[in-house]
Design a protein around this motif. Structure first.
Motif, PDB file in Angstrom:
ATOM      1  N   TYR B 268       0.839  -1.207   0.000  1.00 43.29           N
ATOM      2  CA  TYR B 268       0.000   0.000   0.000  1.00 43.29           C
ATOM      3  C   TYR B 268       0.864   1.242   0.000  1.00 43.29           C
ATOM      4  O   TYR B 268       0.572   2.219  -0.681  1.00 43.29           O
ATOM      5  CB  TYR B 268      -0.918   0.005   1.229  1.00 43.29           C
ATOM      6  CG  TYR B 268      -1.931  -1.098   1.183  1.00 43.29           C
ATOM      7  CD1 TYR B 268      -3.005  -1.016   0.301  1.00 43.29           C
ATOM      8  CD2 TYR B 268      -1.809  -2.210   1.993  1.00 43.29           C
ATOM      9  CE1 TYR B 268      -3.935  -2.037   0.240  1.00 43.29           C
ATOM     10  CE2 TYR B 268      -2.724  -3.226   1.935  1.00 43.29           C
ATOM     11  CZ  TYR B 268      -3.792  -3.151   1.061  1.00 43.29           C
ATOM     12  OH  TYR B 268      -4.696  -4.141   0.986  1.00 43.29           O
ATOM     13  N   PHE B 269       1.934   1.162   0.818  1.00 39.22           N
ATOM     14  CA  PHE B 269       2.861   2.297   0.811  1.00 39.22           C
ATOM     15  C   PHE B 269       3.374   2.547  -0.589  1.00 39.22           C
ATOM     16  O   PHE B 269       3.392   3.665  -1.088  1.00 39.22           O
ATOM     17  CB  PHE B 269       4.062   2.025   1.725  1.00 39.22           C
ATOM     18  CG  PHE B 269       3.760   2.249   3.160  1.00 39.22           C
ATOM     19  CD1 PHE B 269       3.206   3.450   3.582  1.00 39.22           C
ATOM     20  CD2 PHE B 269       4.045   1.277   4.093  1.00 39.22           C
ATOM     21  CE1 PHE B 269       2.932   3.652   4.906  1.00 39.22           C
ATOM     22  CE2 PHE B 269       3.767   1.485   5.417  1.00 39.22           C
ATOM     23  CZ  PHE B 269       3.206   2.668   5.832  1.00 39.22           C
ATOM     24  N   PHE B 271       2.144   1.694  -3.378  1.00 40.63           N
ATOM     25  CA  PHE B 271       1.108   2.146  -4.284  1.00 40.63           C
ATOM     26  C   PHE B 271       0.829   3.641  -4.078  1.00 40.63           C
ATOM     27  O   PHE B 271       0.832   4.444  -5.011  1.00 40.63           O
ATOM     28  CB  PHE B 271      -0.158   1.330  -4.036  1.00 40.63           C
ATOM     29  CG  PHE B 271      -1.222   1.569  -5.045  1.00 40.63           C
ATOM     30  CD1 PHE B 271      -1.140   0.998  -6.295  1.00 40.63           C
ATOM     31  CD2 PHE B 271      -2.295   2.371  -4.740  1.00 40.63           C
ATOM     32  CE1 PHE B 271      -2.114   1.222  -7.231  1.00 40.63           C
ATOM     33  CE2 PHE B 271      -3.272   2.608  -5.679  1.00 40.63           C
ATOM     34  CZ  PHE B 271      -3.191   2.030  -6.925  1.00 40.63           C
ATOM     35  N   ALA B 272       0.632   4.001  -2.789  1.00 40.99           N
ATOM     36  CA  ALA B 272       0.298   5.395  -2.502  1.00 40.99           C
ATOM     37  C   ALA B 272       1.427   6.309  -2.914  1.00 40.99           C
ATOM     38  O   ALA B 272       1.209   7.336  -3.562  1.00 40.99           O
ATOM     39  CB  ALA B 272       0.010   5.555  -1.016  1.00 40.99           C
ATOM     40  N   LEU B 273       2.624   5.921  -2.576  1.00 41.36           N
ATOM     41  CA  LEU B 273       3.761   6.771  -2.871  1.00 41.36           C
ATOM     42  C   LEU B 273       3.969   6.893  -4.387  1.00 41.36           C
ATOM     43  O   LEU B 273       4.265   7.966  -4.906  1.00 41.36           O
ATOM     44  CB  LEU B 273       5.011   6.198  -2.203  1.00 41.36           C
ATOM     45  CG  LEU B 273       6.111   7.190  -1.915  1.00 41.36           C
ATOM     46  CD1 LEU B 273       5.580   8.315  -1.059  1.00 41.36           C
ATOM     47  CD2 LEU B 273       7.256   6.503  -1.206  1.00 41.36           C
ATOM     48  N   ALA B 274       3.780   5.771  -5.067  1.00 42.36           N
ATOM     49  CA  ALA B 274       3.965   5.799  -6.509  1.00 42.36           C
ATOM     50  C   ALA B 274       2.968   6.754  -7.140  1.00 42.36           C
ATOM     51  O   ALA B 274       3.313   7.575  -7.989  1.00 42.36           O
ATOM     52  CB  ALA B 274       3.807   4.406  -7.087  1.00 42.36           C
ATOM     53  N   TRP B 275       1.710   6.666  -6.697  1.00 44.85           N
ATOM     54  CA  TRP B 275       0.715   7.555  -7.292  1.00 44.85           C
ATOM     55  C   TRP B 275       0.958   8.998  -6.906  1.00 44.85           C
ATOM     56  O   TRP B 275       0.753   9.906  -7.706  1.00 44.85           O
ATOM     57  CB  TRP B 275      -0.698   7.120  -6.905  1.00 44.85           C
ATOM     58  CG  TRP B 275      -1.184   6.121  -7.886  1.00 44.85           C
ATOM     59  CD1 TRP B 275      -1.142   4.770  -7.760  1.00 44.85           C
ATOM     60  CD2 TRP B 275      -1.730   6.395  -9.178  1.00 44.85           C
ATOM     61  NE1 TRP B 275      -1.633   4.187  -8.890  1.00 44.85           N
ATOM     62  CE2 TRP B 275      -2.012   5.158  -9.774  1.00 44.85           C
ATOM     63  CE3 TRP B 275      -2.009   7.555  -9.880  1.00 44.85           C
ATOM     64  CZ2 TRP B 275      -2.548   5.050 -11.042  1.00 44.85           C
ATOM     65  CZ3 TRP B 275      -2.555   7.445 -11.147  1.00 44.85           C
ATOM     66  CH2 TRP B 275      -2.822   6.197 -11.712  1.00 44.85           C
ATOM     67  N   LEU B 276       1.406   9.171  -5.666  1.00 44.31           N
ATOM     68  CA  LEU B 276       1.755  10.528  -5.243  1.00 44.31           C
ATOM     69  C   LEU B 276       2.843  11.088  -6.144  1.00 44.31           C
ATOM     70  O   LEU B 276       2.765  12.229  -6.630  1.00 44.31           O
ATOM     71  CB  LEU B 276       2.240  10.487  -3.788  1.00 44.31           C
ATOM     72  CG  LEU B 276       2.047  11.739  -2.967  1.00 44.31           C
ATOM     73  CD1 LEU B 276       0.578  12.094  -2.891  1.00 44.31           C
ATOM     74  CD2 LEU B 276       2.596  11.521  -1.575  1.00 44.31           C
ATOM     75  N   GLY B 277       3.833  10.258  -6.383  1.00 46.06           N
ATOM     76  CA  GLY B 277       4.922  10.699  -7.250  1.00 46.06           C
ATOM     77  C   GLY B 277       4.429  10.970  -8.652  1.00 46.06           C
ATOM     78  O   GLY B 277       4.794  11.966  -9.273  1.00 46.06           O
TER      79      GLY B 277
END
Lengths: 193, 622, 302, 367, 183
Positions: B268-269, B271-277
């Motif tokens: 999840y981290f 995923f979230a970080l990737a999308w944030l980026g």
């Protein structure tokens, strides 16, 4: 065409009542001519536009009456209601040609006045956009004035093809310029001279 | 002898004492301080390079805390970036800053920030990391507000965000310390699994945000454009090139040393970080397209590129991490190049507004060359380095099933052409105006770092192996398996997909030279150079004051095609955020007077309080 | 050693063939356009004559070194891309450097020339050029989206990022990708329309609006080099699309047939359509083509 | 001080300009902030030249005022002389004149269709329409001997009678053009892209249209029904049945629709004319052209040309030469003051498009 | 750098060049006078000048042929000179109609020039008022002949006699203000 001028007469009457000194004449169907004094033009235009619903300005023209030392300004108006055209004319002094602008009534007047300013040298007071219109860096008299001699001007300023004005033999000149021998066209086609 | 000399404390002593000495020298002997600063940074950089990667561990105790400084492959990668860029920036500053006021202050802060960055990467414990982190924030803050008073509010905005980040970091440290009883990185990594899952998540989030603020991650990027713009261009090069990478350094550490241990939530981290980026990359690119200030444009571009790096780190396959680390290094190089070339233009013309500058190509050809290579690298066009990292990132993303992220990244990277072209067009191309008649190329000391960095990007594009080697070692430290790499061939994880960069470069090089020769030789006598005033203007001759360069609202059709819905709403949201932040910043101004001493006092006070009430905090559970 | 010289020969011949095919297609297109417009039209080799004439121009005016090098960028990009596209499927001779024909590489390589041209156009200082470039770049963002969606869909579906892989896939299933992944193909072909810059997507070069856009200040040998690279580039794009969506080709004849049919799509669209305004063109790509692309990906993913 | 906005010169040498004029645009982005029309590139001083020529020598001059559609000029000059002299025109000549005028209108519309679509990049349309226009020019050639300049309408009638078999030729051409209309519709008027580009572009405010001096198809595109042919019928227009189409919106699309419908009306008028045309004289006896004095006076006559009301103001002082001849072409207002106004806020891409839809014709602005 | 070809090779090369130049004439889009109205028919489906390789081009940089389609007002002359000078060698001028030859019916106008070849070199004159499309095409064919025989050297003439042309041009263009012609 000369029948049934009721509408025209009615409008002419109205103008006559409002402008006592104006010469109003129904020229033919759908044409009324109004001769006005210089100072009455603007009141008349206001009257025509607001009271007679002459919304449309077809034309502003200028005629040079050099004999009378006068310019004639012609305002041609059209009403879309009555479809009668008014040709309002006035004469102004040719020496000191100045006239108040009518730009406030119709925006396109600006262009007409620019042109008349350029071609006749009439200064329209209040029109601050009287810049060059069709001519560029013109230094002579305003060209549409009748005392401007266009033939003389063009002969002075432009090269004329030799033979054009006094029908001399063109061939020599052509040969001189292009280096090509030309046939004697005059003999071949037996043209004048 | 040399082995004894080169150790981490010596580096720190050199740079920090050197910084103080620079300040003092300025007071005694003005005009020498720049050379001294260069000497200090050169010595530091040399030592950072020569520092052994594994053996140089330095342990000491501060009060009851065990602290440790040490070098490892991962640190070394970032240390080299900092060392090289630091040296280049000092070199560049010598001419760029010449004649400015308060130079002692400038060099002092510059050297301190370089030193603190080295400190961060060499820290093997969280306490010294945090202290160096704060020193870095403080010195960079000083440089942001250095130039003018009116930029103070900009500095405050930067500071507030940094402070938020710092406090989040601190909170996380406290949680970690309560768990392991040590600030040492190693202990914390080993004891991380003993934290409750909830606390693990909290720590990771806090750490990522804390580090992410420096890396200008999207919701926390608000400070970046203004701060990048406000700082002198010489420092902005370091700011964007190296300082922001400290955030990446931290995030990398957090992700692969801590977060990876929390197996339940790690995806999840990621995923979230990737999308944030990804969103960071996309939005900031669109933002950059509509900037009119060259440095702000580069600032948004910088945010976008950091977005790519974060994506690469977050996706977490070997290829993607390698691309992220490569992009980290490359971004240091090309963004420094670009900021330096913008700075060079500013140096000669005093302008950064892209509606005003134009036509400098013939006046400043080398600067143009730098900028050109810079934008080709950013755009990711072969044969320069940017392509290598972009290629790896796409391969990694496609293979790890981030389907829509790859689209977003791709759109961002295509849209990047827009602002990159705008940048180079507005500064260097277009009409050559009279007012820039006397502009000359910048001095050699400014040119050298720019050209060296440009050469580096070319080298990475052709033979990335020499960087990839370092990177794969660093990845080894992070515990990630190294992907296939060869000196100049890129391999994807899937079969039958590889790019031979050497042959690409050879082909491009040969063809380019052939084409250029053909074009130049053929009728070379009849090739006529004309001025930019002699252009086809429909037969008319423009007057002097008419502007023939198309610069204002360069991308209006694009803006319009984005539609009336998307653009204003994004604008509105960020204006709202920006405005609130600013008013909050104004309020906080009472606390942060901007005076360095006051702030230092706050920090010390905070630590005193922290240490005194450590026991109390120990019992506190989140 | 023999194969080395064959390779060199390939490097020389491939661009020539590409140029010949591109130029001939250009001539045929002009002929077809003329026939549709009730005209006789120029001879098929007219484009070749045009290019020869431009090369034989006595003077060439440039505004600086970037304009001088702009066309070189273009020709470099087009020939390099050609080297990395597998022209014929199994021929080693036509293979050149296209180890695997990496798609991402090609996507970026194709921009190289446009970037150089844009920089050259920028240096001329002509506002029309700058407007043309601004339009062109914006349009590029437009059509790249559906194109990338389409490519990504294919990459995911067939687990490859190379043309070679896609060709192999079409070989093993013995059906073209157009049948295997129709939505991706539609998105790709619609993007192709934009990529070819025929009406309604010829906004960067619109003569009635911005003279001839980026090419406004290019004449003589510069224009000739641009046209040469344009011809090659047309061929590259056609081969690329044929390889991706239509199963490639095993011999030159099939290749020419397929590319010609593909080429006719934008050409015929262009003949009967006016030009979009820039934002309309971009929005066109962001509507249906993008939707098709997303559908293609969703089909693959779900 | 350098200006902030970019200056774009559209013309005189530009593929997007109609004729030979210049629109100087100040733009930011691709939005026009200011437009200035510059004319005078075609100024030949016709009005001055007419003052130096006989009444009859003026005819070769006036037809060169508007190159695409010269016949309304001849018609106007002829009618000024007729009005000043009170000269009657035979009925047959009137019909022939109407036919000539309507043929010229068709030709102009075909040219306009080509220009309008060429300005938005649909290059097939001009190839078709301008090719088809040549059939009308062929008719003119058969009738008058000249393709473009006819000098056919004279005071007191027309120069020649219809040649043999001309009626059939005309009707055949009309059938052909009517058949072609379907193709034009398919290609241009039914094209969604044309609608997308034309709708809402170059809008003339309906309430301002009269005051601004808008005439012709742009005025009818605003929903105002005004046509000289019915408002002040000349020749035999009052005996012919035709509709004056209008459209709402005042934009390029409305103007295109109006012209498209008028195209059909013109075909129908020509058919009626050919049907109703009486036999008889085609001219009245006129004085020796070299010694033709026209009574003093002034007159304003107007004709509905393809681009709108074409007015002539003529003054005679009773001599051999006109005292003053002032030409008021529709483009005079459209091309200068109106264009400058409606271009503000428009897109660069639409300048040439709007200009074409207004029917800007530089030679009649500057003469 | 002089490359010496074989004499024959040089001849062949120059013939090829002439042939290419003649078969690809790009006409600059400039409607200078009323003759511009016969250009669309010439270019479009009825007469189809593209058969001869004649096609329009948008800017002078790309064009080979400048068509002076009729009389030139003084204001236009200035622009025409500018346009002509921006074109690249080899370039040709075709002048249309009587008014370019001797002023035509505007012989007494104060605003039109009467003799075009005093201001810019003219390779081919097409007479008539106005010339029909057939005449225009014939003019082009004549130009092609001249090119093939290497006689269309108007540009060279212009370069040699630049002073003379300038003097003539400046005589009527009062406000010069133009970048200098430098090739």
């Amino acid at each position: 065409m000369q029948n049934n001028l009721e509408l025209e007469n009615k409008i002419a009457e109205k103008i006559k009542i409002a402008f006592q000194t104006a010469e109003v004449q129904v020229q033919r169907k759908q044409r009324i001519k109004v001769n006005l004094n210089e100072d009455l033009v603007h009141p008349f235009l206001t009257f025509a536009k607001n009271t007679l619903s002459y919304k449309h300005l077809s034309h502003i023209s200028c005629v040079d009456w050099i004999e009378d030392n006068q310019f004639e300004l012609v305002y041609i108006l059209l009403s879309y209601d009555s479809l009668v055209q008014i040709i309002a004319k006035t004469r102004i002094n040719r020496e000191k040609a100045e006239f108040p602008t009518a730009r406030n009534y119709w925006p396109q007047v600006e262009t007409y006045e620019r042109e008349i300013h350029e071609l006749y040298g009439i200064n329209f007071v209040g029109n601050d956009h009287l810049v060059d219109f069709v001519l560029e860096d013109w230094e002579d008299l305003p060209p549409m004035r009748r005392d401007f001699d266009t033939v003389k001007y063009s002969q002075e300023h432009f090269f004329n093809r030799p033979g054009r004005e006094d029908a001399q033999d063109v061939r020599k000149t052509v040969t001189k310029h292009s280096g090509e021998e030309l046939p004697d066209l005059a003999k071949i086609y037996s043209v004048r001279n | 002898m040399v082995e004894i000399m080169i150790s981490i404390p010596v580096i720190f002593v050199t740079i920090f004492v050197g910084a103080i000495l620079t300040y003092l020298i300025k007071l005694i002997m003005p005009k020498v301080e720049a050379y001294f600063a260069l000497l200090v940074s050169a010595a530091t950089s040399y030592m950072a390079f020569a520092l052994p990667k594994t053996e140089s561990i330095y342990k000491f105790n501060l009060g009851s805390f065990n602290l440790m400084w040490g070098n490892n492959e991962y640190s070394h990668l970032f240390a080299m970036l900092v060392a090289v860029l630091g040296f280049f920036v000092v070199l560049y500053s010598m001419d760029f800053m010449a004649g400015k006021v308060n130079l002692g202050f400038y060099y002092f802060n510059l050297l301190v920030s370089i030193g603190s960055m080295l400190g961060i990467v060499y820290s093997q414990d969280f306490l010294s990391l945090f202290i160096f982190w704060e020193i870095m924030t403080w010195s960079s803050f000083m440089l942001v507000i250095y130039a003018q008073d009116e930029k103070f509010s900009v500095g405050i905005k930067y500071f507030v965000f940094s402070a938020i980040g710092a406090y989040l970091l601190l909170t996380a440290l406290v949680i970690l310390y309560t768990n392991s009883g040590s600030f040492l990185l190693e202990d914390n990594i080993n004891n991380f699994i003993y934290l409750s899952s909830q606390n693990q998540i909290l720590v990771i989030i806090f750490l990522i945000i804390g580090f992410g603020v420096k890396a200008a991650m999207m919701p926390f990027h608000v400070w970046a454009p203004d701060a990048y713009k406000a700082a002198p261009s010489s420092f902005t090069a370091l700011f964007s090139g190296a300082l922001s990478k400290m955030g990446i350094f931290g995030i990398g550490l957090v992700l692969f040393k801590f977060a990876i241990q929390n197996t339940d939530y790690f995806t999840y981290f990621q995923f979230a970080l990737a999308w944030l980026g990804g969103i960071t990359a996309l939005l900031s690119t669109f933002y950059a397209v509509f900037q009119t200030d060259a440095k702000k444009l580069l600032a948004y571009s910088s945010i976008g590129q950091l977005g790519y790096i974060i994506v690469g780190l977050a996706v977490g396959t070997p290829l993607s991490i390698m691309s992220a680390l490569l992009l980290t290094i490359l971004h240091g190089a090309f963004k420094a190049m670009l900021f330096m070339s913008a700075g060079a233009v500013y140096y000669r013309t005093g302008l950064l507004d892209m509606n005003e500058t134009r036509g400098l190509i013939r006046k400043m050809p080398l600067t143009f060359l730098t900028a050109l290579m810079g934008i080709i690298t950013v755009a990711g066009v072969p044969p320069l380095g940017g392509f290598v990292s972009k290629w790896m990132l796409y391969e990694a993303l496609i293979q790890s099933n981030y389907y829509f992220l790859v689209i977003i990244i791709f759109v961002a990277s295509t849209a990047a052409f827009l602002y990159l072209y705008r940048f180079i067009f507005s500064l260097f191309l277009g009409q050559e105006e009279k007012e820039f008649e006397n502009v000359k190329e910048v001095p050699i000391k400014m040119i050298i770092p720019m050209l060296l960095l440009a050469g580096f990007t070319l080298a990475v594009g052709v033979v990335p192996g020499f960087v990839l080697e370092q990177i794969s070692k660093a990845m080894g430290y992070l515990g990630i398996q190294t992907p296939n790499w060869e000196n100049s061939v890129l391999f994807s994880n899937w079969e039958n997909s590889s790019v031979n960069l050497m042959s690409v470069a050879t082909s491009i090089g040969i063809l380019f030279v052939l084409g250029a020769i053909f074009l130049t030789i053929k009728n070379y006598r009849s090739t006529r150079y004309v001025t930019t005033k002699d252009i086809h203007t429909s037969g008319e001759v423009p007057t002097e004051n008419e502007n023939l360069t198309f610069a204002v609202n360069f991308y209006q059709p694009f803006e319009r095609s984005l539609g009336s819905v998307i653009k204003p709403s994004i604008d509105r949201i960020f204006n709202l955020i920006g405005k609130n932040i600013e008013s909050a910043a104004d309020y906080l101004r009472y606390i942060y007077t901007g005076n360095g001493q006051t702030y230092a006092m706050y920090v010390i006070l905070f630590f005193v309080v922290l240490i005194l009430f450590a026991d109390l905090m120990f019992g506190f559970k989140f | 050693m023999d194969s080395f010289w064959m390779k060199i020969l390939g490097f020389v011949i491939t661009p020539l063939v590409a140029f010949a095919v591109g130029v001939t297609y250009g001539g045929i297109v002009r002929k077809i356009t003329a026939r549709i417009q009730n005209r006789v039209g120029p001879p098929i080799y007219q484009n070749l004559l045009d290019i020869t004439k431009l090369y034989s121009k006595k003077t060439a005016v440039n505004h600086g070194v970037m304009q001088h090098l702009g066309p070189v960028f273009a020709i470099t990009a087009s020939v390099t891309s050609l080297f990395f596209v597998p022209v014929l499927r199994d021929s080693s001779f036509w293979f050149n450097l296209s180890f695997d024909g990496d798609l991402i590489f090609l996507l970026y390589m194709m921009v190289f020339g446009s970037l150089g041209m844009a920089l050259g156009a920028g240096q001329t200082g002509n506002p029309n050029s700058a407007i043309g470039v601004s339009r062109g770049l914006a349009l590029m963002v437009g059509y790249e989206i559906p194109f990338v969606l389409s490519l990504v869909a294919l990459m995911i579906q067939f687990q490859t990022t190379s043309i070679h892989g896609l060709l192999a896939v079409q070989d093993t299933f013995s059906s073209w990708i157009i049948f295997q992944s129709p939505f991706a193909t539609i998105a790709g072909i619609l993007a192709f329309l934009g990529m070819m810059h025929y009406a309604p997507f010829d906004v960067p070069f619109a003569p009635a609006e911005v003279a001839s856009g980026p090419a406004s200040e290019f004449g003589g040998k510069y224009l000739a080099l641009m046209m040469t690279s344009g011809s090659i580039f047309t061929f590259v794009k056609l081969v690329l699309f044929v390889n991706i969506y239509f199963g490639g080709a095993e011999d030159l004849l099939t290749l020419i047939l397929k590319t010609f049919i593909l080429y006719m799509i934008p050409v015929l669209t262009g003949i009967v359509n006016p030009r979009y305004r820039t934002e309309q063109a971009i929005q066109f790509f962001w509507k249906w083509p993008t939707v098709f692309g997303i559908i293609a990906i969703l089909i693959v993913v779900l | 001080m350098r200006e902030k906005e970019t200056t774009l010169y559209l013309g005189p040498q530009h593929p997007g300009i109609t004729g030979n004029m210049m629109v100087k645009l100040k733009v930011t982005g691709d939005t026009i902030i200011k437009a200035e029309t510059h004319v005078g590139y075609l100024h030949r001083a016709f009005e001055k030249l007419m003052e130096a020529r006989n009444w009859m020598q003026c005819f070769p001059i006036v037809c060169r005022i508007c190159v695409p559609e010269p016949d309304p000029n001849e018609e106007n000059l002829a009618r000024i002389i007729e009005e000043l002299e009170g000269r009657e025109v035979p009925e047959r000549a009137k019909y022939i004149r109407v036919m000539v005028l309507e043929l010229a209108r068709l030709g102009t519309y075909l040219l306009w269709m080509g220009g309008q679509s060429g300005s938005m990049g649909l290059y097939t349309m001009p190839q078709w329409t301008i090719g088809d226009r040549d059939y009308i020019l062929d008719l003119f050639e058969a009738l008058t001997g000249g393709r473009v300049y006819h000098m056919y309408i004279w005071p007191g009638g027309v120069r020649r009678d219809l040649p043999e078999g001309f009626k059939d030729k005309v009707l055949k051409t009309m059938d052909y053009l009517e058949g072609r209309l379907k193709d034009y519709d398919d290609l241009l008027f039914d094209n969604a892209l044309f609608y997308k580009r034309a709708k809402g572009i170059g809008v003339i405010d309906k309430s301002k249209a009269m005051e601004w001096g808008v005439v012709g198809a742009p005025l009818r595109g605003c929903g105002i029904k005004h046509d000289v042919r019915i408002d002040e019928p000349y020749e035999v227009y009052d005996k012919l049945k035709f509709v004056v189409p209008t459209a709402e919106g005042g934009d390029v699309w409305a103007r295109a629709l109006v012209r498209r419908q008028e195209f059909e009306q013109s075909i129908s008028i020509i058919r009626q004319v050919m049907e109703q045309m009486p036999s008889g004289e085609f001219y009245n006896k006129v004085p020796n052209p070299l010694n033709w004095k026209v009574p003093a006076g002034d007159a304003y006559v107007k004709t509905e040309s393809a681009r709108g009301e074409f007015g002539y103001y003529g003054v005679s002082d009773g001599g051999l030469k006109p005292r003053r001849m002032h030409v008021r072409g529709p483009a005079y207002v459209h091309g200068v003051s109106l264009l400058e106004r409606i271009l503000v806020g428009a897109n660069i891409a639409d300048v040439s498009f709007i200009m074409n839809s207004l029917g800007t014709c530089p030679p009649e602005i500057e003469r | 750098m002089e490359i010496t070809y074989d004499k024959n090779a040089q001849e062949i090369l120059s013939t090829i060049k002439s042939f290419a130049r003649k078969s690809s004439l790009w006409v600059i889009a400039y409607g200078t006078g009323c003759g511009a109205i016969e250009i669309p028919p010439t270019m479009t489906s009825r007469y189809d000048a593209e058969r001869f390789g004649i096609r329009g081009s948008a800017t002078p940089r790309q064009a080979d042929v400048l068509l002076i389609t009729g009389y030139l007002a003084v204001k236009t002359l200035k622009r025409v000179i500018r346009t002509y000078e921006q074109m690249q060698d080899p370039k040709y001028v075709i002048a249309f109609g009587s008014c370019t030859i001797n002023g035509g019916m505007y012989w007494d106008s104060y605003n039109t020039i009467k003799l075009l070849d005093k201001y810019i070199p003219v390779d081919v004159y097409i007479n008539g008022c106005m010339p029909r499309p057939e005449a225009v095409i014939q003019g082009f064919i004549k130009l092609q002949e001249l090119i093939m025989n290497k006689k269309a050297e108007g540009a060279a003439k212009y370069k040699e006699n630049l002073e003379w042309y300038r003097e003539n041009q400046r005589k009527i263009i009062h406000n010069w203000r133009m970048p200098e012609y430098n090739w």
